[in-house]
Design a protein around this motif. Structure first.
Motif, PDB file in Angstrom:
ATOM      1  N   UNK A  35       0.803  -1.227   0.000  1.00  0.00           N
ATOM      2  CA  UNK A  35       0.000   0.000   0.000  1.00  0.00           C
ATOM      3  C   UNK A  35       0.830   1.269   0.000  1.00  0.00           C
ATOM      4  N   UNK A  36       2.141   1.132   0.240  1.00  0.00           N
ATOM      5  CA  UNK A  36       3.040   2.292   0.390  1.00  0.00           C
ATOM      6  C   UNK A  36       2.627   3.171   1.572  1.00  0.00           C
ATOM      7  N   UNK A  37       1.932   2.574   2.532  1.00  0.00           N
ATOM      8  CA  UNK A  37       1.570   3.349   3.727  1.00  0.00           C
ATOM      9  C   UNK A  37       2.713   3.271   4.732  1.00  0.00           C
ATOM     10  N   UNK A  38       3.018   4.430   5.339  1.00  0.00           N
ATOM     11  CA  UNK A  38       4.074   4.482   6.360  1.00  0.00           C
ATOM     12  C   UNK A  38       3.487   3.923   7.657  1.00  0.00           C
ATOM     13  N   UNK A  39       3.901   2.718   8.005  1.00  0.00           N
ATOM     14  CA  UNK A  39       3.312   2.066   9.180  1.00  0.00           C
ATOM     15  C   UNK A  39       4.014   2.480  10.462  1.00  0.00           C
ATOM     16  N   UNK A  40       5.296   2.799  10.335  1.00  0.00           N
ATOM     17  CA  UNK A  40       6.019   3.247  11.525  1.00  0.00           C
ATOM     18  C   UNK A  40       7.114   4.218  11.100  1.00  0.00           C
ATOM     19  N   UNK A  41       7.436   5.151  11.989  1.00  0.00           N
ATOM     20  CA  UNK A  41       8.488   6.138  11.701  1.00  0.00           C
ATOM     21  C   UNK A  41       9.248   6.413  12.990  1.00  0.00           C
ATOM     22  N   UNK A  42      10.553   6.534  12.875  1.00  0.00           N
ATOM     23  CA  UNK A  42      11.369   6.843  14.059  1.00  0.00           C
ATOM     24  C   UNK A  42      12.444   7.836  13.676  1.00  0.00           C
ATOM     25  N   UNK A  43      12.893   8.624  14.645  1.00  0.00           N
ATOM     26  CA  UNK A  43      13.949   9.594  14.324  1.00  0.00           C
ATOM     27  C   UNK A  43      15.087   9.506  15.334  1.00  0.00           C
ATOM     28  N   UNK A  44      16.268   9.854  14.856  1.00  0.00           N
ATOM     29  CA  UNK A  44      17.419  10.081  15.739  1.00  0.00           C
ATOM     30  C   UNK A  44      17.982  11.446  15.351  1.00  0.00           C
ATOM     31  N   UNK A  45      18.096  12.330  16.296  1.00  0.00           N
ATOM     32  CA  UNK A  45      18.489  13.700  15.973  1.00  0.00           C
ATOM     33  C   UNK A  45      19.651  14.172  16.843  1.00  0.00           C
ATOM     34  N   UNK A  46      20.642  14.762  16.147  1.00  0.00           N
ATOM     35  CA  UNK A  46      21.723  15.473  16.823  1.00  0.00           C
ATOM     36  C   UNK A  46      21.383  16.943  16.631  1.00  0.00           C
ATOM     37  N   UNK A  47      20.821  17.560  17.658  1.00  0.00           N
ATOM     38  CA  UNK A  47      20.443  18.941  17.432  1.00  0.00           C
ATOM     39  C   UNK A  47      19.755  19.573  18.615  1.00  0.00           C
TER      40      UNK A  47
ATOM     41  N   UNK B 171       7.581  15.922  15.561  1.00  0.00           N
ATOM     42  CA  UNK B 171       6.356  16.338  14.880  1.00  0.00           C
ATOM     43  C   UNK B 171       6.248  15.662  13.518  1.00  0.00           C
ATOM     44  N   UNK B 172       7.371  15.635  12.793  1.00  0.00           N
ATOM     45  CA  UNK B 172       7.371  15.021  11.456  1.00  0.00           C
ATOM     46  C   UNK B 172       6.887  13.575  11.527  1.00  0.00           C
ATOM     47  N   UNK B 173       7.439  12.807  12.459  1.00  0.00           N
ATOM     48  CA  UNK B 173       7.059  11.392  12.525  1.00  0.00           C
ATOM     49  C   UNK B 173       5.579  11.257  12.866  1.00  0.00           C
ATOM     50  N   UNK B 174       5.061  12.120  13.716  1.00  0.00           N
ATOM     51  CA  UNK B 174       3.642  12.061  14.048  1.00  0.00           C
ATOM     52  C   UNK B 174       2.771  12.386  12.842  1.00  0.00           C
ATOM     53  N   UNK B 175       3.214  13.375  12.049  1.00  0.00           N
ATOM     54  CA  UNK B 175       2.412  13.807  10.901  1.00  0.00           C
ATOM     55  C   UNK B 175       2.342  12.709   9.836  1.00  0.00           C
ATOM     56  N   UNK B 176       3.463  12.050   9.584  1.00  0.00           N
ATOM     57  CA  UNK B 176       3.509  11.160   8.405  1.00  0.00           C
ATOM     58  C   UNK B 176       3.044   9.745   8.697  1.00  0.00           C
ATOM     59  N   UNK B 177       2.977   9.364   9.947  1.00  0.00           N
ATOM     60  CA  UNK B 177       2.565   7.986  10.237  1.00  0.00           C
ATOM     61  C   UNK B 177       1.132   7.769   9.737  1.00  0.00           C
ATOM     62  N   UNK B 178       0.918   6.681   8.990  1.00  0.00           N
ATOM     63  CA  UNK B 178      -0.412   6.360   8.475  1.00  0.00           C
ATOM     64  C   UNK B 178      -0.679   6.944   7.100  1.00  0.00           C
ATOM     65  N   UNK B 179       0.230   7.824   6.645  1.00  0.00           N
ATOM     66  CA  UNK B 179       0.064   8.409   5.305  1.00  0.00           C
ATOM     67  C   UNK B 179       0.745   7.510   4.275  1.00  0.00           C
ATOM     68  N   UNK B 180       0.320   7.596   3.013  1.00  0.00           N
ATOM     69  CA  UNK B 180       1.077   6.926   1.952  1.00  0.00           C
ATOM     70  C   UNK B 180       2.291   7.800   1.641  1.00  0.00           C
ATOM     71  N   UNK B 181       3.244   7.215   0.933  1.00  0.00           N
ATOM     72  CA  UNK B 181       4.450   7.987   0.607  1.00  0.00           C
ATOM     73  C   UNK B 181       4.086   9.239  -0.185  1.00  0.00           C
ATOM     74  N   UNK B 182       3.188   9.099  -1.130  1.00  0.00           N
ATOM     75  CA  UNK B 182       2.826  10.266  -1.947  1.00  0.00           C
ATOM     76  C   UNK B 182       2.144  11.341  -1.104  1.00  0.00           C
ATOM     77  N   UNK B 183       1.314  10.901  -0.189  1.00  0.00           N
ATOM     78  CA  UNK B 183       0.671  11.875   0.707  1.00  0.00           C
ATOM     79  C   UNK B 183       1.722  12.554   1.585  1.00  0.00           C
TER      80      UNK B 183
END
Lengths: 402, 305
Positions: B49-61, B71-83
């Motif tokens: 389905x190209x749906x983002x089922x899970x997202x994780x981040x590691x940040x030096x900043x 915020x990014x990971x929360x926004x994109x979870x459940x969306x398709x890649x194109x969305x």
């Protein structure tokens, strides 16, 4: 539990005794010190006393060598611009890459006006190369401006020796000593330093008052011309209350110099040793054998300073960082970069700067809090694995930079 | 300290989706040279389905870099890649109830990490297409490289022109010295020198000056000029009307073109900028220098003048 303030190189608490000394000058002692009547006369006497108190702290030969200004930056600008205006045929300046922006940004501006500025480099401990310095001394140089102690690392420069070298070549020497005055003994009478800047709020006096020391006989051109205040060398009605406060603060700093170099130093040493022992992958920056007694600059690798400060602030600990993000500038601290500290560590430098108002209990509380904060952020860091930095961190995580 | 919103603090102190996704099939590593921050985004994408089922981040900043990543990971979870690819950095900033201008690049870094991760999933190579420089204009978050490139591309010569093209300097005007510095440098590359106006500042309400005798109207070409002016104004009106404003031509007096701003445009703080934008278009279309002024600044005809 009250908050812990370890950011005294940024500014200090105004001592309650200083405040008390200042109070009458906001109310009944409102006279203009230039006035002839008794209202003014008493205020004039107060200025005279303050001038003596400053003179004593920095070991000036005459009290007329003290010029009150509005801040350290004004003193720096006055000194450097005076040297250039008094000697228009000399078009070069010598300074260092690790100066405070009060000097650096002025020098960068002067370059656009056609002046040549030589910036002395520092080694990985923040030390200058005096041979490089000696080679630059010539009759083209109008002024040498070297900070006495660095605000970020606390590293002390050999300004007395450098002033003598300059003086022997007939070159004016200025030092920005805002971090040094009150923390280490200063004896200007027996030095070749021609001009020195200091700032009130770094030594428990209020903000908005500073001093330019001008050795008698040094050629001078005022920045502000106008009234005859400060013997015509800095026009403008005096900031009397603050000057009185500065005088008192200088008197108190003088009597605490030994305390600073024993008790405060012991607290600083315990803090650094405690943190270095409890946190992996961190190190002290600067010339640790030769630095201000109150300052410890510690670089925590693979995490970023602003994030550290925000978490420390949450548990009531105030310090500062050389991270780019705390200033909104492009680069991490120019001081850390000049010492060749890698990006991933320079961003994570935290400066703890103590004062005589800190206690050993506070130091222990900071030592207890910092390891957890660092661990929490490293857990988020792409450079950090389960139990330590990932292997070859710089190549294993090499993002596309934009 | 920065003036961070409660939402930024919330996502910094208690970040969502921190750490790498264990069975990720898309990774994006990006950094912002602006402040040395860096971010690794890992995604688990459903191949069907190209749906983002899970997202994780590691940040030096810094705080806002961590909050933007969260915020990014929360926004994109459940969306398709194109969305997900439609998410802009402004969306990330909005999700956090705004970021300080100096920190907008943190949200840009988030969007880029997403693009890089999607490219990684699709087996494409991702190249960053923009550079960031030191922040010049704090009012509108415009950086040095943006100013520099706009000066080069459009052959700009004045601070006013830079403001018209980039908005930089259109607010509090404190950065005009810095803009002059960039102009001086860029123009020097072409062997030109920057010519500053005598003062720069002018009172907001220009003093009413006695009307000068009008130059004899040139019949030839004037009609054509006015037609071009009207054409340009017509093309701009829909934009203004979208913001409940409007503009109409009042008079043309030599180099001075007087217009009347109405509706939301009238008295808007951006009015000066709107006029600047119109002026720039007119200069381009007419091929001559003209000045666009509000009709309130029209010279009042004095008795006997």
């Amino acid at each position: 539990m009250s908050d812990i303030y370890m950011d005294n190189n940024a500014t200090t608490m105004v001592d309650p005794a200083v405040v008390e000394e200042m109070m009458p000058f906001f109310s009944e002692q409102f006279g203009n010190p230039s006035s002839l009547h008794s209202f003014g006369n008493k205020v004039g006497m107060a200025l005279k006393k303050a001038r003596k108190q400053v003179q004593r702290l920095i070991g000036a030969e005459f009290d007329s060598e003290i010029i009150f200004t509005s801040c350290g930056s004004e003193s720096d600008s006055t000194a450097i611009l005076s040297a250039l205006r008094a000697q228009p045929e000399r078009r070069e300046i010598i300074t260092t890459v690790v100066e405070h922006p009060a000097v650096l940004n002025l020098c960068e501006y002067l370059e656009t006006e056609g002046y040549t500025v030589h910036y002395l480099k520092v080694d990985n401990k923040g030390r200058l190369d005096l041979d490089e310095y000696k080679k630059l001394l010539s009759d083209k140089v109008a002024v040498v401006s070297i900070m006495w102690a660095n605000n970020e690392s606390g590293t002390i420069f050999p300004v007395e020796e450098m002033a003598e070298l300059a003086h022997n070549k007939g070159i004016m020497f200025h030092t920005d000593a805002v971090q040094a005055v009150g923390k280490i003994p200063i004896d200007l009478e027996n030095s070749y330093i021609h001009m020195l800047s200091m700032s009130g709020h770094k030594l428990h006096a209020p903000k908005g008052v500073g001093v330019l020391y001008l050795k008698r006989g040094t050629r001078f051109r005022p920045l502000l011309r106008g009234g005859h205040q400060e013997r015509g060398r800095r026009a403008g009605t005096e900031n009397v209350a603050s000057i009185v406060g500065l005088g008192k603060a200088c008197e108190m700093a003088g009597s605490h110099i030994e305390f600073e170099n024993t008790h405060v130093k012991a607290m600083r040493d315990r803090l650094q040793e405690g943190i270095l022992a409890a946190v992996p992958n961190c190190f002290a920056t600067g010339d640790v054998e030769n630095r201000l007694p109150n300052t410890a600059s510690i670089a925590f690798e693979f995490i970023e300073g602003e994030a550290i400060l925000l978490l420390m602030n949450k548990v009531g600990i105030a310090a500062s960082s050389g991270s780019a993000c705390t200033s909104g500038s492009l680069e991490p601290s120019h001081v850390m970069m000049a010492m060749g500290i890698p990006y991933t560590a320079a961003h994570g430098t935290v400066r703890f700067s103590l004062s005589r108002y800190n206690t050993m209990e506070e130091v222990e509380r900071v030592i207890a809090e910092v390891p957890g904060i660092v661990a929490k952020l490293r857990k988020l860091s792409p450079y950090w694995g389960e139990n330590g930095p990932i292997e070859n961190p710089e190549s294993a995580f090499a993002p596309v930079y934009a | 300290m920065w003036d961070y919103s409660e939402k930024v603090k919330e996502h910094f102190f208690d970040p969502k989706n921190a750490g790498a996704v264990a069975d990720a099939n898309a990774v994006g590593d990006v950094g912002s040279i602006n402040c040395g921050d860096a971010l690794r985004l890992t995604l688990k994408v459903n191949p069907e389905t190209e749906i983002i089922e899970d997202a994780g981040f590691q940040t030096f900043g810094c705080g806002s870099a961590i909050a933007s990543s969260s915020a990014l990971t929360e926004i994109i979870k459940g969306k398709t890649l194109d969305e997900a690819l439609l998410v802009t950095n402004q969306d990330i900033a909005d999700y956090l109830d705004g970021l300080p201008p100096e920190k907008m690049h943190c949200s840009v870094m988030g969007r880029e990490a997403l693009q890089a991760a999607v490219a990684d999933y699709r087996g494409e190579e991702w190249k960053d297409d923009h550079e960031e420089g030191a922040l010049i204009c704090k009012c509108f978050a415009i950086d040095e490289i943006m100013v520099e490139e706009t000066i080069r591309a459009n052959n700009l010569h004045t601070v006013e022109e830079v403001t018209n093209y980039t908005k930089a300097g259109g607010g509090c005007s404190s950065c005009h010295e810095a803009i002059e510095g960039v102009l001086t440098r860029v123009l020097a590359e072409k062997g030109e020198s920057f010519m500053a106006p005598a003062i720069g500042g002018a009172p907001v309400a220009a003093p009413v000056v006695a009307a000068k005798p009008k130059p004899a109207a040139k019949a030839s070409g004037n009609l054509k000029r006015i037609r071009i002016i009207e054409m340009v104004l017509e093309s701009i009106r829909p934009n203004l009307q979208a913001d409940n404003g409007d503009v109409e031509l009042v008079d043309v007096d030599g180099k001075n073109i007087y217009v009347h701003l109405t509706g939301a445009c009238n008295g808007c703080q951006m009015a000066a900028m709107t006029l600047g934008g119109i002026q720039q278009r007119l200069i381009e279309e007419l091929g001559e220098f003209v000045k666009v002024l509000p009709d309130t600044e029209m010279p009042v005809a004095m008795e006997g003048a």
